[in-house]
Design an enzyme around this catalytic site. Structure first.
Site, PDB file in Angstrom:
ATOM      1  N   GLY A 272       0.834  -1.195   0.000  1.00  0.00           N
ATOM      2  CA  GLY A 272       0.000   0.000   0.000  1.00  0.00           C
ATOM      3  C   GLY A 272       0.867   1.243   0.000  1.00  0.00           C
ATOM      4  CB  CYS A 273       0.175   4.615   1.287  1.00  0.00           C
ATOM      5  SG  CYS A 273       1.028   6.173   1.590  1.00  0.00           S
TER       6      CYS A 273
END
Length: 173
Positions: A9-10
């Protein structure tokens, strides 16, 4: 010193998690797995580069093992959602492990199989390490520098709570 390269993810979230682990000397946010050389954040966010947001982790294997880092990685993101983590959607947010050697590959395969044996539908990509491109300077140590930023304030604290509750024995003092 060993290295690990994970995407979950981020990269702000993943970086914030691994900076808490003892034996982790450095975490560098960046991009890997795509076809564009020296991509920018804007290019990666558009989804055309095929790069994932990743973190390069430099760690002391005398203090924390690669398998322990894998356990933290799988516990602090959702490895069952394809190209998505929460509200972040796109191939740049895919769950990915890039391995540097055969031992890392085998450790990752073992961890993934253990999770699958627990009836989890793991979609984490496992591939040899491609070229890693460090992200722009403003992305490095992002949560440490911007703890009250809206996205960080929403997305990172739950991951850190999970980290503290499940992996207290791996935390820096």
């Amino acid at each position: 010193m060993q290295q690990a390269l994970f995407g979950g993810g981020c990269f702000w979230c993943v970086e914030a998690v691994f900076l808490q682990i003892r034996g982790v000397e450095k975490v560098t946010s960046g991009y890997a797995g795509g076809h564009t050389t020296h991509p920018t954040y804007e290019q990666v966010c558009q989804g055309d580069t095929q790069h994932a947001e990743v973190v390069l982790i430099d760690f002391d294997e005398q203090q924390v093992t690669y398998s322990q880092l894998l356990d933290v990685f799988f516990a602090t993101h959702d490895p069952t959602t394809l190209n998505r983590q929460g509200n972040d959607i796109g191939t740049q947010y895919r769950s990915v492990i890039y391995y540097f050697n055969e031992e890392q590959k085998q450790a990752a395969e073992h961890t993934i199989q253990t999770l699958k044996d627990d009836d989890l539908d793991i979609v984490t990509e496992l591939s040899p390490t491609p070229t890693f491109y460090p992200a722009e300077d403003y992305h490095q140590n992002y949560y440490e520098k911007n703890p009250s930023q809206g996205y960080c304030n929403f997305a990172i604290p739950p991951k850190l709570l999970k980290l503290h509750s499940k992996f207290q024995h791996l935390m820096k003092n």
